[in-house]
Scaffold this active site. Structure first.
Site, PDB file in Angstrom:
ATOM      1  N   HIS A 114       0.969  -3.169 -14.058  1.00  0.00           N
ATOM      2  CA  HIS A 114       1.438  -3.875 -12.855  1.00  0.00           C
ATOM      3  C   HIS A 114       0.902  -5.296 -12.759  1.00  0.00           C
ATOM      4  O   HIS A 114       0.796  -5.845 -11.667  1.00  0.00           O
ATOM      5  CB  HIS A 114       1.060  -3.065 -11.595  1.00  0.00           C
ATOM      6  CG  HIS A 114       1.771  -1.740 -11.506  1.00  0.00           C
ATOM      7  ND1 HIS A 114       1.373  -0.722 -10.664  1.00  0.00           N
ATOM      8  CD2 HIS A 114       2.870  -1.270 -12.161  1.00  0.00           C
ATOM      9  CE1 HIS A 114       2.193   0.317 -10.814  1.00  0.00           C
ATOM     10  NE2 HIS A 114       3.100   0.006 -11.723  1.00  0.00           N
ATOM     11  N   CYS A 154       5.223 -19.122 -12.218  1.00  0.00           N
ATOM     12  CA  CYS A 154       6.106 -20.033 -11.485  1.00  0.00           C
ATOM     13  C   CYS A 154       7.446 -19.356 -11.200  1.00  0.00           C
ATOM     14  O   CYS A 154       8.040 -18.742 -12.083  1.00  0.00           O
ATOM     15  CB  CYS A 154       6.321 -21.310 -12.290  1.00  0.00           C
ATOM     16  SG  CYS A 154       7.420 -22.469 -11.441  1.00  0.00           S
ATOM     17  N   CYS A 195       5.963 -28.214 -12.350  1.00  0.00           N
ATOM     18  CA  CYS A 195       7.410 -28.485 -12.311  1.00  0.00           C
ATOM     19  C   CYS A 195       7.910 -28.654 -10.883  1.00  0.00           C
ATOM     20  O   CYS A 195       9.085 -28.937 -10.665  1.00  0.00           O
ATOM     21  CB  CYS A 195       8.189 -27.376 -13.013  1.00  0.00           C
ATOM     22  SG  CYS A 195       8.464 -25.901 -11.988  1.00  0.00           S
ATOM     23  N   SER A 240      -2.191   8.244  -6.882  1.00  0.00           N
ATOM     24  CA  SER A 240      -1.422   9.187  -6.061  1.00  0.00           C
ATOM     25  C   SER A 240      -0.235   9.751  -6.836  1.00  0.00           C
ATOM     26  O   SER A 240       0.436  10.666  -6.350  1.00  0.00           O
ATOM     27  CB  SER A 240      -0.930   8.493  -4.790  1.00  0.00           C
ATOM     28  OG  SER A 240      -0.153   7.360  -5.136  1.00  0.00           O
TER      29      SER A 240
HETATM   30  C1  BJW Z   1      -9.794   8.526  -5.644  1.00  0.00           C
HETATM   31  C2  BJW Z   1     -10.895   8.040  -5.040  1.00  0.00           C
HETATM   32  C3  BJW Z   1     -12.051   8.136  -5.852  1.00  0.00           C
HETATM   33  C4  BJW Z   1      -9.354   7.749  -3.584  1.00  0.00           C
HETATM   34  N1  BJW Z   1     -11.953   8.657  -7.092  1.00  0.00           N
HETATM   35  N2  BJW Z   1      -9.606   9.028  -6.818  1.00  0.00           N
HETATM   36  C5  BJW Z   1      11.965   6.986 -10.256  1.00  0.00           C
HETATM   37  C6  BJW Z   1      12.067   7.758  -9.114  1.00  0.00           C
HETATM   38  C7  BJW Z   1      11.982   7.176  -7.856  1.00  0.00           C
HETATM   39  C8  BJW Z   1      11.787   5.804  -7.709  1.00  0.00           C
HETATM   40  C9  BJW Z   1      11.679   5.038  -8.844  1.00  0.00           C
HETATM   41  C10 BJW Z   1      11.771   5.627 -10.084  1.00  0.00           C
HETATM   42  N3  BJW Z   1      11.615   4.657 -11.012  1.00  0.00           N
HETATM   43  C11 BJW Z   1      11.401   3.484 -10.372  1.00  0.00           C
HETATM   44  C12 BJW Z   1      11.444   3.688  -9.047  1.00  0.00           C
HETATM   45  C13 BJW Z   1      11.249   2.663  -7.994  1.00  0.00           C
HETATM   46  C14 BJW Z   1       9.794   2.308  -7.762  1.00  0.00           C
HETATM   47  C15 BJW Z   1       9.022   3.548  -7.328  1.00  0.00           C
HETATM   48  O1  BJW Z   1       8.249   4.121  -8.061  1.00  0.00           O
HETATM   49  N4  BJW Z   1       9.179   3.966  -6.094  1.00  0.00           N
HETATM   50  C16 BJW Z   1       8.457   5.122  -5.576  1.00  0.00           C
HETATM   51  C17 BJW Z   1       7.482   4.668  -4.514  1.00  0.00           C
HETATM   52  C18 BJW Z   1       9.424   6.146  -5.108  1.00  0.00           C
HETATM   53  N5  BJW Z   1       9.198   1.696  -8.937  1.00  0.00           N
HETATM   54  C19 BJW Z   1       9.383   0.413  -9.225  1.00  0.00           C
HETATM   55  O2  BJW Z   1      10.095  -0.291  -8.527  1.00  0.00           O
HETATM   56  C20 BJW Z   1       8.727  -0.138 -10.472  1.00  0.00           C
HETATM   57  N6  BJW Z   1       9.697  -0.862 -11.223  1.00  0.00           N
HETATM   58  C21 BJW Z   1      10.611  -0.244 -11.966  1.00  0.00           C
HETATM   59  O3  BJW Z   1      10.608   0.954 -12.154  1.00  0.00           O
HETATM   60  O4  BJW Z   1      11.584  -1.096 -12.483  1.00  0.00           O
HETATM   61  C22 BJW Z   1      12.790  -0.509 -12.939  1.00  0.00           C
HETATM   62  C23 BJW Z   1      13.541   0.047 -11.729  1.00  0.00           C
HETATM   63  C24 BJW Z   1      13.631  -0.689 -10.582  1.00  0.00           C
HETATM   64  C25 BJW Z   1      14.298  -0.168  -9.471  1.00  0.00           C
HETATM   65  C26 BJW Z   1      14.852   1.119  -9.523  1.00  0.00           C
HETATM   66  C27 BJW Z   1      14.732   1.858 -10.703  1.00  0.00           C
HETATM   67  C28 BJW Z   1      14.066   1.311 -11.811  1.00  0.00           C
HETATM   68  C29 BJW Z   1       7.665  -1.147 -10.115  1.00  0.00           C
HETATM   69  C30 BJW Z   1       6.503  -0.522  -9.426  1.00  0.00           C
HETATM   70  C31 BJW Z   1       5.508  -1.618  -9.036  1.00  0.00           C
HETATM   71  C32 BJW Z   1       4.376  -1.082  -8.159  1.00  0.00           C
HETATM   72  N7  BJW Z   1       3.664  -2.196  -7.633  1.00  0.00           N
HETATM   73  C33 BJW Z   1       2.468  -1.955  -6.834  1.00  0.00           C
HETATM   74  C34 BJW Z   1       1.946  -3.316  -6.298  1.00  0.00           C
HETATM   75  C35 BJW Z   1       1.278  -4.102  -7.416  1.00  0.00           C
HETATM   76  C36 BJW Z   1       0.738  -5.402  -6.918  1.00  0.00           C
HETATM   77  C37 BJW Z   1      -0.383  -5.228  -5.946  1.00  0.00           C
HETATM   78  O5  BJW Z   1      -1.411  -4.601  -6.266  1.00  0.00           O
HETATM   79  O6  BJW Z   1      -0.257  -5.737  -4.845  1.00  0.00           O
HETATM   80  O7  BJW Z   1       1.467  -1.307  -7.621  1.00  0.00           O
HETATM   81  S1  BJW Z   1       2.732  -0.791  -5.491  1.00  0.00           S
HETATM   82  C38 BJW Z   1       1.151  -0.037  -5.594  1.00  0.00           C
HETATM   83  O8  BJW Z   1       1.298   1.351  -5.983  1.00  0.00           O
HETATM   84  C39 BJW Z   1       0.433  -0.743  -6.764  1.00  0.00           C
HETATM   85  C40 BJW Z   1      -0.252   0.411  -7.448  1.00  0.00           C
HETATM   86  O9  BJW Z   1      -0.557   0.073  -8.786  1.00  0.00           O
HETATM   87  C41 BJW Z   1       0.771   1.518  -7.313  1.00  0.00           C
HETATM   88  C42 BJW Z   1       0.208   2.902  -7.458  1.00  0.00           C
HETATM   89  O10 BJW Z   1      -0.728   3.167  -6.464  1.00  0.00           O
HETATM   90  P1  BJW Z   1      -2.046   4.004  -6.829  1.00  0.00           P
HETATM   91  O11 BJW Z   1      -2.852   3.237  -7.778  1.00  0.00           O
HETATM   92  O12 BJW Z   1      -1.663   5.370  -7.223  1.00  0.00           O
HETATM   93  O13 BJW Z   1      -2.819   3.974  -5.422  1.00  0.00           O
HETATM   94  P2  BJW Z   1      -2.649   4.927  -4.140  1.00  0.00           P
HETATM   95  O14 BJW Z   1      -3.265   4.238  -3.003  1.00  0.00           O
HETATM   96  O15 BJW Z   1      -1.253   5.379  -3.978  1.00  0.00           O
HETATM   97  O16 BJW Z   1      -3.489   6.230  -4.527  1.00  0.00           O
HETATM   98  C43 BJW Z   1      -4.881   6.178  -4.694  1.00  0.00           C
HETATM   99  C44 BJW Z   1      -5.352   7.546  -5.130  1.00  0.00           C
HETATM  100  O17 BJW Z   1      -6.742   7.483  -5.387  1.00  0.00           O
HETATM  101  C45 BJW Z   1      -5.150   8.645  -4.075  1.00  0.00           C
HETATM  102  O18 BJW Z   1      -4.539   9.767  -4.681  1.00  0.00           O
HETATM  103  C46 BJW Z   1      -6.578   8.992  -3.637  1.00  0.00           C
HETATM  104  O19 BJW Z   1      -6.749  10.367  -3.300  1.00  0.00           O
HETATM  105  C47 BJW Z   1      -7.356   8.643  -4.874  1.00  0.00           C
HETATM  106  N8  BJW Z   1      -8.756   8.301  -4.652  1.00  0.00           N
HETATM  107  N9  BJW Z   1     -10.661   7.573  -3.809  1.00  0.00           N
HETATM  108  C48 BJW Z   1     -10.733   9.088  -7.546  1.00  0.00           C
HETATM  109  N10 BJW Z   1     -13.262   7.705  -5.411  1.00  0.00           N
HETATM  110 ZN    ZN Z   2       7.116 -24.245 -12.920  1.00  0.00          ZN
END
Ligand code: BJW
Ligand code: ZN
Length: 243
Positions: free
Chosen positions: A119, A127, A150, A189
């Site tokens: 990500h 840009c 630019c 998650s």
């Molecule tokens: C502990 C703890 C401790 C707490 N020890 N654990 C297929 C099906 C359905 C939808 C889609 C699909 N394919 C694509 C999609 C669309 C979409 C998507 O997934 N949507 C779902 C929400 C339904 N995906 C996309 O759009 C992706 N692009 C893509 O697929 O392009 C092609 C396409 C586009 C459109 C349609 C179809 C295909 C891009 C995804 C980009 C995600 N971006 C973000 C922001 C990044 C920038 C930023 O940081 O600001 O990435 S969103 C956010 O979520 C961030 C994270 O990397 C990501 C995952 O979150 P993460 O890391 O799991 O965090 P949490 O908070 O959710 O969970 C934390 C966990 O830790 C919890 O479980 C706690 O219990 C645990 N925890 N303390 C261990 N001490």
């Molecule tokens: Zn530029």
């Protein structure tokens, strides 16, 4: 510290090709809020409503202030025992690939030698006009929004919802996932795709899949073992079992 048991203990000692897939929970013990957990909101806004190209188009200053805050938080955070344990695992196993959804740079600061970032990074700016990318490690940027030579506006070099993941990172990650015999899924998650599909792909290809998370996730029923606890307490136990 919870030592691994059974199949995981045996596997770790056999030096399997391993993938560690991480999410925001790995940085929770460094004081960084997860996306969907408590403390994730910024000025009353859900980070998920800001991590979209639509939000940036509509409110670039608001989105930039959010990322400036994220950069400031990440810059003052320190890697925790979970990051360090992953570095130790990388040293003990001859073929370990770290694939992260995190953008905070803490794996790199802990010393992980090779990392696949799905990500993007908080520390890369891109840009919106000419596409040029550059690294910028300043926690707070002035002026906001930052500009490119630019004349275009720069955006954070992260992947927002609806955007494609970097092709090279995806290719490398999918290759590692297909070829691993052990996958550790830590602090995610398992809600966001395509990262959420990787553990299932690994398992379908014959890997042993282990989840480390204090909560259950949609992945939990599909894993071979779930370790219920904070990554900073569980992962050092995996390392010490390999002494
Ligand atoms: C502990 C703890 C401790 C707490 N020890 N654990 C297929 C099906 C359905 C939808 C889609 C699909 N394919 C694509 C999609 C669309 C979409 C998507 O997934 N949507 C779902 C929400 C339904 N995906 C996309 O759009 C992706 N692009 C893509 O697929 O392009 C092609 C396409 C586009 C459109 C349609 C179809 C295909 C891009 C995804 C980009 C995600 N971006 C973000 C922001 C990044 C920038 C930023 O940081 O600001 O990435 S969103 C956010 O979520 C961030 C994270 O990397 C990501 C995952 O979150 P993460 O890391 O799991 O965090 P949490 O908070 O959710 O969970 C934390 C966990 O830790 C919890 O479980 C706690 O219990 C645990 N925890 N303390 C261990 N001490
Ligand atoms: Zn530029």
């Amino acid at each position: 510290m919870q030592e691994p048991t059974g199949e995981l203990l045996r596997l770790l000692s056999s030096d399997p090709p391993t993938v560690v897939l991480t999410g925001a929970g790995v940085s929770a013990e460094s004081g960084l809020a997860t996306f969907r957990g408590p403390g994730g909101h910024w000025e009353g806004r859900d980070p998920m409503s800001l991590a979209t190209p639509e939000a940036f188009d509509a409110e670039p200053m608001t989105v930039w202030r959010f990322y400036d805050w994220r950069r400031t938080q990440a810059a003052s955070a320190k890697p925790n025992p979970a990051h360090t344990a992953i570095v130790d695992l990388e040293k003990k196993l001859s073929n370990l690939t770290v694939v992260t959804q995190n953008v905070d740079g803490l794996h790199e600061r802990a010393g992980t030698a090779e990392i696949i970032r799905l990500h993007g990074s908080l520390w890369t700016l891109r840009c919106t006009v000419c596409g040029a990318e550059r690294e910028d490690l300043r926690p707070a940027l002035h002026p906001l929004p930052p500009g490119c030579g630019c004349g275009g506006m720069l955006r954070p070099g992260v992947v927002w919802f609806g955007e494609q993941l970097p092709r090279e990172s995806m290719g490398k990650a999918q290759n590692a996932v297909r070829n691993c015999r052990l996958m550790l899924v830590v602090g995610t998650s398992s809600l966001v795709y395509p990262a959420a599909a990787m553990p299932q792909a690994a398992r379908a290809a014959g890997a042993f899949v282990v989840e480390v998370n204090p909560e259950r996730t949609p992945l939990t029923p599909m894993v071979d073992e779930h370790y219920d606890g904070p990554a900073g307490e569980i992962l050092p136990g995996f390392v010490s079992s390999m002494a």
